[in-house]
Design a protein around this motif. Sequence first.
Motif, PDB file in Angstrom:
ATOM      1  N   ARG A  43      -9.039   1.877  -4.086  1.00  0.00           N
ATOM      2  CA  ARG A  43      -8.009   2.873  -3.744  1.00  0.00           C
ATOM      3  C   ARG A  43      -8.620   4.208  -3.371  1.00  0.00           C
ATOM      4  O   ARG A  43      -8.067   4.943  -2.553  1.00  0.00           O
ATOM      5  CB  ARG A  43      -7.034   3.067  -4.921  1.00  0.00           C
ATOM      6  N   PRO A 123       3.031   1.899   0.064  1.00  0.00           N
ATOM      7  CA  PRO A 123       3.717   2.926  -0.725  1.00  0.00           C
ATOM      8  C   PRO A 123       2.820   3.506  -1.802  1.00  0.00           C
ATOM      9  O   PRO A 123       2.057   2.780  -2.446  1.00  0.00           O
ATOM     10  CB  PRO A 123       4.900   2.164  -1.339  1.00  0.00           C
ATOM     11  N   VAL A 124       2.903   4.812  -1.978  1.00  0.00           N
ATOM     12  CA  VAL A 124       2.145   5.506  -3.016  1.00  0.00           C
ATOM     13  C   VAL A 124       3.134   5.997  -4.065  1.00  0.00           C
ATOM     14  O   VAL A 124       4.038   6.780  -3.756  1.00  0.00           O
ATOM     15  CB  VAL A 124       1.351   6.692  -2.433  1.00  0.00           C
ATOM     16  N   GLU A 125       2.961   5.536  -5.286  1.00  0.00           N
ATOM     17  CA  GLU A 125       3.889   5.899  -6.352  1.00  0.00           C
ATOM     18  C   GLU A 125       3.916   7.413  -6.553  1.00  0.00           C
ATOM     19  O   GLU A 125       2.866   8.057  -6.626  1.00  0.00           O
ATOM     20  CB  GLU A 125       3.472   5.211  -7.656  1.00  0.00           C
ATOM     21  N   GLY A 126       5.121   7.982  -6.597  1.00  0.00           N
ATOM     22  CA  GLY A 126       5.279   9.405  -6.830  1.00  0.00           C
ATOM     23  C   GLY A 126       5.099  10.263  -5.603  1.00  0.00           C
ATOM     24  O   GLY A 126       5.072  11.492  -5.709  1.00  0.00           O
ATOM     25  N   SER A 127       4.943   9.632  -4.447  1.00  0.00           N
ATOM     26  CA  SER A 127       4.745  10.392  -3.213  1.00  0.00           C
ATOM     27  C   SER A 127       5.691   9.886  -2.136  1.00  0.00           C
ATOM     28  O   SER A 127       5.979   8.688  -2.047  1.00  0.00           O
ATOM     29  CB  SER A 127       3.302  10.258  -2.724  1.00  0.00           C
ATOM     30  N   ASN A 128       6.151  10.820  -1.311  1.00  0.00           N
ATOM     31  CA  ASN A 128       6.985  10.437  -0.166  1.00  0.00           C
ATOM     32  C   ASN A 128       6.147  10.005   1.030  1.00  0.00           C
ATOM     33  O   ASN A 128       6.670   9.470   2.007  1.00  0.00           O
ATOM     34  CB  ASN A 128       7.892  11.610   0.251  1.00  0.00           C
ATOM     35  N   PRO A 130       3.234   7.656   2.646  1.00  0.00           N
ATOM     36  CA  PRO A 130       2.521   6.407   2.381  1.00  0.00           C
ATOM     37  C   PRO A 130       1.014   6.585   2.467  1.00  0.00           C
ATOM     38  O   PRO A 130       0.514   7.510   3.103  1.00  0.00           O
ATOM     39  CB  PRO A 130       3.017   5.480   3.505  1.00  0.00           C
TER      40      PRO A 130
END
Length: 240
Positions: A43, A123-128, A130
């Motif tokens: 990541r 998708p990135v958790e906690g972010s709008n 990607p």
Amino acid sequence: MTTSAPTVVLVHGAFADASSFARVIPELLADGLEVLAPAVPNRSLLGDAAYIASIVRRIPGPVVLVGHSYGGAVITVAGAEDNVRALVYLAGYALEEGESLGELQGSFPDSELASALVFSPFPVEGSNEPGTDVTVETDRFPAIFAADVDPGLARTLAVSQRPLAAAAFAEAAPVAAWKTKPSWGLVSSADRTINPDVQRFGYQRAGMTTVEADSSHLVMLSHPEQVADLIREAARSAGA
């Protein structure tokens, strides 16, 4: 395991997983070495290095860190852990302190890999916003990544890639463990994924003990005996 016997930790690279060490692991186990081959998150360089470092810290004794490809960049950072006694790079990136993958790679002509990369949002958790995953075109993967590997296996590897987040290419290494740890490097001279000159430059800059194999990028699968021999040499230096 005695306190002086090193544990070999095998760190895979991008577009692959720990199964890429499947032909090397039996060689090392037959020698009585302790072996771990963790799954690298792929990541971010700093996050991946922190994850491998956390595994290293749990090992009660000396460690030989082995990094293939992008895994070389990971061990360059994670190798700063106190119990790491040796580093082994396999067709890998040996970054300088403050240097990113993109900077090192950008100093040399592109390999065939550059034109075969596929960029996909995730998708990135906690972010709008990607993130971006990077993989290799499935139909080009065997020739670029695994030209001297069994064709059936190469096709399987092509459809089971572990992506690398694009962010990892831009992160600078905060430390270069090869400056303080004995290091060995193997150049895959027929590599079409990482320009072999990128490998040679990093190894020479680090003053590593270096060998070459007439191999594709997946040298662990095509030349497992030579890879195992290099790891054995490093393990002996670490107390095996």
